[in-house]
Design an enzyme around this catalytic site. Structure first.
Site, PDB file in Angstrom:
ATOM      1  N   LYS A  10      39.260  39.510  77.002  1.00 28.04           N
ATOM      2  CA  LYS A  10      37.889  39.308  77.482  1.00 28.04           C
ATOM      3  C   LYS A  10      37.763  39.691  78.954  1.00 28.04           C
ATOM      4  O   LYS A  10      36.834  40.420  79.335  1.00 28.04           O
ATOM      5  CB  LYS A  10      37.502  37.840  77.263  1.00 28.04           C
ATOM      6  CG  LYS A  10      36.086  37.493  77.685  1.00 28.04           C
ATOM      7  CD  LYS A  10      35.566  36.298  76.908  1.00 28.04           C
ATOM      8  CE  LYS A  10      36.129  34.971  77.372  1.00 28.04           C
ATOM      9  NZ  LYS A  10      35.596  34.543  78.676  1.00 28.04           N
ATOM     10  N   ASP A  24      42.855  28.909  80.821  1.00 28.51           N
ATOM     11  CA  ASP A  24      41.983  28.897  79.634  1.00 28.51           C
ATOM     12  C   ASP A  24      42.688  28.369  78.389  1.00 28.51           C
ATOM     13  O   ASP A  24      42.058  28.218  77.343  1.00 28.51           O
ATOM     14  CB  ASP A  24      41.465  30.314  79.350  1.00 28.51           C
ATOM     15  CG  ASP A  24      40.470  30.774  80.407  1.00 28.51           C
ATOM     16  OD1 ASP A  24      39.856  29.912  81.069  1.00 28.51           O
ATOM     17  OD2 ASP A  24      40.306  31.992  80.567  1.00 28.51           O
TER      18      ASP A  24
END
Ligand code: S3P
Length: 439
Positions: free
Chosen positions: A27, A321
C-alpha cells in the site's frame, strides 16, 4: 468508498493454513508510485499496484488534477506524468476516503503548487491528527487550514514560495517525513527531517529511483528544492502488512505450512518477522532478491508454539501496522506479552489499543490496555462477536483468531478491508480459514 457498515465476517473455529500465495501489492509503495509518476516527465509503468480503496483514492485524486492514468488492470497502471508543475486545479474537493497516507503525503506534495484545494476524508480520517503535518508545513510558509481540532478537511491555499526547513520530527512517522520531503521538492534551499527512530523509507528509495537525489546521514534525511523526476518502471512487491495476517494465522494454527511469495522485506518494515521470531515462530526467508530498489523474499511459515515476550521498543516503528495481528499471536502464546512505546496505535484508522483490547476481552482473553501499549495474557480464545470499528486490520486480525478459537467469531463493520486487502476473504478461504461474508 468502503463505508458499508453492514459487511460482517463470520469465521468458523479451527483449521490450518496451507499453500503458496501472493498477497496484494504494498500500500505504501502503491501510493508513492502514483504521486511520483504523476509529477515525473514521461510515462511510468507500474506493476503489482494495490487495487484497494486507499491507493485508488490517491490515483483518483491525481486524475482529478488532470493526470492521465490508465488502469489499474491486473495490477498494471500507466501514468502519463505531467512534470513538477503540470497539475491542474481540480473542480471539486479531493476525497481521500479512509487513507491517512493520501492525506498526509498530499498535503506536502500540494502545498507549494500554487493550487487552491480542499482535502476531505471519511469519519475516521476526519478525526485523525493533521497538525503533525500542517505545523511543519506552516514553518515552510505553506498556507493550510484545518478544523479547530486540527483535523480534516484541509484547505490548501496558494503561496508564493515554500522555504526549506530543518525539522526534528517529534514522532517517528514516515507520513510526516514523506510529507515534508515531497514539499521540499518545491521549497527554496534544503529541507531536512531528523527521525527519532528509523521509519519506512519508501519515499527516499523511490525518489532516487526517479532520479531525484536524497541525502541520508545518521537519521537526518535531506532534499533540495527545484529538481525533476524522470519516469521509470516500478514493480511493487506484495505488502508485508497484508502478509502479516497469514504469518500469524499459520503460526497459531497447528499443522500449517504456508509460503507467501514476493513479499517486500524492507528493513524499515520487517518488525513483524523479528517480533514473531522472538516469540518462537518458524519463519524462513527464502530467495532474497532486490526488485526495483526494494528487498523482496518468499516467506515460509510453519505453525509453532509461541511464547509471550516483552516487545523491544525499537521494533515498534518497524511493525507499526502489524500490532493488531501480533496481538492475536500474543493471545495464543504461552505467558504474557507486553507492548510499550506504541501510543501511535491510538491514532490509526481506529484506536487500535482500545479496540483490540475490547475485542480480545470479548473473546475471553485477558488484555489490559495501557496509555502506550497493552499487556496480553495468552489463553484460550472463545467464540463471540467483536467490533472492528471500520478498521481493516482489526477485522482481518480477528478473522485469523478463529483458527485457534473454541467457537465461531463474528466481526462487524468489515467493509474497509477493501482499503488495503481486496480479495482477503477468498485468499483466506483458499488457504484454509473457514470464513464467510454476510451483508
Ligand atoms: C505509512 C506510514 C505509517 C503507517 C501507514 C502507512 C506510509 O504511518 O501506519 O499505514 O505509507 O508512510 P505513520 O507515519 O503515521 O506512522
Amino acid at each position: 468508498m468502503g463505508v458499508n457498515k453492514k459487511i460482517v465476517f463470520s469465521a468458523s473455529p479451527g483449521g490450518r493454513l496451507t499453500g503458496n500465495i501472493r498477497v496484494p501489492g504494498d500500500k505504501s509503495i502503491s501510493h508513492r508510485s502514483i504521486m511520483l509518476g504523476s509529477l515525473a516527465e514521461g510515462v511510468t509503468e507500474v506493476s503489482g499496484f494495490l487495487e484497494g480503496d486507499d491507493a485508488l483514492a490517491t490515483l483518483n485524486a491525481f486524475r482529478q488534477m488532470g493526470v492521465k492514468i490508465d488502469g489499474p488492470e491486473s495490477g498494471r497502471v500507466t501514468i502519463n506524468g505531467v512534470g513538477m508543475h503540470g497539475l491542474k486545479q481540480p473542480d471539486t474537493a479531493l476525497d481521500l476516503g479512509n487513507s491517512g497516507t493520501s492525506m498526509r503525503l498530499l498535503s506536502g506534495l500540494l502545498a507549494g503548487q500554487g493550487l487552491d484545494l480542499t482535502l476531505v476524508g471519511d469519519s475516521s480520517l476526519s478525526s485523525r491528527p493533521m497538525k503533525r503535518v500542517t505545523q511543519p508545513l506552516a514553518e515552510m510558509r505553506a498556507n493550510i487550514e484545518t478544523t479547530d481540532a486540527g483535523t480534516a478537511p484541509l484547505r490548501i491555499k496558494p503561496v508564493e514560495q515554500l522555504q526549506g526547513i530543518d525539522y526534528p520530527m517529534p514522532v517517528a512517522s514516515a507520513q510526516v517525513k514523506s510529507c515534508l520531503l515531497l514539499a521540499g521538492m518545491y521549497a527554496q534551499g534544503k529541507t531536512c527531517v531528523t527521525e527519532p527512530a528509523p521509519t519506512r523509507d519508501h519515499t527516499e528509495r523511490m525518489l532516487q529511483g526517479f532520479g531525484y537525489p536524497v541525502e541520508h546521514t545518521d537519521g537526518k534525511i535531506c532534499i533540495s528544492g527545484g529538481g525533476r523526476l524522470k519516469a521509470c518502471r516500478l514493480e511493487i512487491p506484495a505488502d508485508i502488512s497484508s502478509a502479516a495476517f497469514f504469518l500469524v494465522g499459520a503460526s497459531i494454527a497447528q499443522g500449517s505450512e504456508l509460503t507467501l511469495q514476493h513479499v517486500g522485506i524492507n528493513p524499515t518494515r520487517d518488525g513483524v518477522i523479528t517480533i514473531l521470531k522472538y516469540m518462537g515462530a518458524d519463519i524462513q526467508i527464502l530467495n532474497r532478491r532486490d526488485v526495483g530498489g526494494e528487498p523482496v523474499a518468499d516467506l515460509r511459515v510453519r505453525s509453532a508454539r509461541l511464547k509471550g515476550i516483552v516487545i523491544p521498543e525499537d521494533q515498534v516503528p518497524l511493525a507499526i501496522d502489524e500490532f493488531p495481528a501480533l496481538f492475536i499471536a500474543a493471545a495464543c502464546a504461552e505467558g504474557e506479552t507486553v507492548l510499550t512505546g506504541a501510543e501511535e496505535l491510538r491514532v490509526k484508522e481506529s484506536d487500535r489499543i482500545q479496540v483490540m483490547a475490547d475485542g480480545l476481552q470479548a473473546l475471553g482473553i485477558r488484555a489490559e490496555p495501557t496509555a502506550d501499549g497493552i499487556r496480553i495474557q495468552g489463553g484460550e480464545i472463545q467464540g463471540g462477536s467483536v467490533e472492528s470499528h471500520g478498521d481493516h486490520r482489526i477485522a482481518m486480525s480477528f478473522a485469523m483468531a478463529a483458527l485457534r478459537a473454541k467457537g465461531a467469531i463474528k466481526i462487524n463493520d468489515c467493509a474497509n478491508v477493501n482499503t488495503s486487502f481486496p480479495g482477503f476473504v477468498a485468499l483466506a478461504r483458499a488457504t484454509g480459514l473457514d470464513i464467510s461474508v454476510a451483508e
